[in-house]
Write an enzyme that holds these catalytic residues in place. Structure first.
Site, PDB file in Angstrom:
ATOM      1  N   HIS A 174      23.209  -3.859  28.092  1.00  0.00           N
ATOM      2  CA  HIS A 174      22.297  -3.347  27.069  1.00  0.00           C
ATOM      3  C   HIS A 174      22.195  -4.301  25.887  1.00  0.00           C
ATOM      4  CE1 HIS A 174      20.103  -0.287  24.825  1.00  0.00           C
ATOM      5  NE2 HIS A 174      20.854  -0.587  23.777  1.00  0.00           N
ATOM      6  N   GLU A 175      23.329  -4.828  25.447  1.00  0.00           N
ATOM      7  CA  GLU A 175      23.351  -5.684  24.258  1.00  0.00           C
ATOM      8  C   GLU A 175      22.695  -7.039  24.498  1.00  0.00           C
ATOM      9  OE1 GLU A 175      24.278  -4.903  21.271  1.00  0.00           O
ATOM     10  OE2 GLU A 175      25.253  -2.974  21.617  1.00  0.00           O
ATOM     11  N   THR A 176      22.783  -7.554  25.720  1.00  0.00           N
ATOM     12  CA  THR A 176      22.302  -8.914  25.991  1.00  0.00           C
ATOM     13  C   THR A 176      21.063  -8.971  26.881  1.00  0.00           C
ATOM     14  OG1 THR A 176      23.704  -9.176  27.963  1.00  0.00           O
ATOM     15  CG2 THR A 176      24.667  -9.784  25.820  1.00  0.00           C
ATOM     16  N   MET A 195      20.963  -4.890  17.727  1.00  0.00           N
ATOM     17  CA  MET A 195      21.996  -5.318  18.657  1.00  0.00           C
ATOM     18  C   MET A 195      23.331  -5.529  17.955  1.00  0.00           C
ATOM     19  SD  MET A 195      19.782  -8.080  20.796  1.00  0.00           S
ATOM     20  CE  MET A 195      21.055  -8.408  22.003  1.00  0.00           C
ATOM     21  N   ARG A 244      21.835   2.979  27.781  1.00  0.00           N
ATOM     22  CA  ARG A 244      23.231   2.624  28.072  1.00  0.00           C
ATOM     23  C   ARG A 244      23.792   3.513  29.183  1.00  0.00           C
ATOM     24  NH1 ARG A 244      25.545  -0.460  23.622  1.00  0.00           N
ATOM     25  NH2 ARG A 244      24.168  -0.423  21.805  1.00  0.00           N
TER      26      ARG A 244
END
Length: 281
Positions: free
Chosen positions: A144-146, A1, A260
């Site tokens: 996507h990151e979280t 991440m 993503r």
């Protein structure tokens, strides 16, 4: 991440001419600093330099006290962020996260809207469709990151993400610069300039990004405006390359890259715009 370091922006011959004129104006007071990280009362020009004259705060201004062309909710073309990022849109993302997620009570639409006021160039500078695509792209990467705004900080906190070669941004004793916030900003060379631009001690207290939701969104938007905003017109694939290209592009991790893209397509549908070309990297 963890967020990858963005590469140096390419500058065309026409941009070099304009940039040269801008630097000549530095005698009047502006201090040039490539890729910005400007003080809160200083503009970030469209070429990524800090200053206070029209060359910096006028057309294409990315952040700071922009005077024209930036426009948080009007001016410079683009999308009205507050009208596009409705409560239904924002909370619809959070609703996908589990009930026990720490981020559900941390990330809020009001915190995002408060933060985006400091970056009037976000979702601006082009057409309304382009503005909506940029909003969709930002939230696709944040999702996507979280994990749909579930995580505030990176799961694996063992890596300090300290690059000692970046002497301008020395790592503080006992601090770790792992991913935090909507885009999981990482590394000392991102926390340092982000803190300087936003107004907190990014090197001495990187944890501020995980404690203050407005600061978290400002840090994400700082990175976005300095490293991603300029490539948005090239297509969503270019934004993935700017954020995590070394790990996901060029066939390195197609599953992550395509995840993503899936979020981006979904949000473009919700916002009523075509996702455009060049979605992969």
């Amino acid at each position: 991440m963890a967020m990858a370091k963005a590469g140096a922006p390419r500058v065309s011959a026409a941009q070099l001419v304009t940039l040269g004129l801008s630097l000549l104006c530095a005698v009047a007071g502006p201090a040039a600093a490539q890729n910005c990280g400007c003080q809160p009362n200083v503009c970030c020009s469209k070429f990524g330099y800090c200053g206070t004259t029209d060359e910096y705060c006028g057309d294409g201004c990315q952040s700071g006290p922009c005077r024209s062309g930036g426009g948080g909710s009007s001016g410079g073309g683009g999308a009205n962020v507050a009208s596009v990022v409705t409560g239904s849109f924002f909370n619809g993302i959070k609703s996908q996260a589990g009930s026990g997620c720490e981020g559900k009570n941390f990330y809020t639409r009001s915190a995002f809207l408060s933060a985006v006021k400091a970056y009037p160039g976000f979702a601006h500078g082009g057409s309304q469709v382009q503005g909506k695509r940029e909003i969709a792209a930002f939230f696709a990467h944040a999702t996507h990151e979280t994990g749909h705004f579930c995580y505030i900080s990176e799961i694996n906190k063992s890596n300090a993400y300290c690059d000692p070669t970046k002497r301008q941004w020395p790592c503080a004793a006992g601090q770790k610069y792992y991913g935090r916030g909507p885009l999981q900003i990482s590394w000392n060379y991102n926390y340092g300039p982000a803190g300087r631009a936003i107004g907190f001690d990014g090197l001495g207290d990187p944890g501020r990004v995980a404690r203050d939701a407005v600061v978290a969104f400002k840090a994400a938007l700082w990175f976005w405006m300095n490293s991603v905003h300029g490539v948005v017109p090239q297509g969503f694939g270019a934004t993935t390359r700017a954020i995590n290209g070394a790990l996901e592009c060029g066939g390195n991790n197609p599953a992550q890259m395509n995840a993503r893209v899936g979020y981006y397509r979904q949000y473009c549908r919700q916002l009523g715009v075509d996702p455009g070309p060049n979605l992969t990297c």
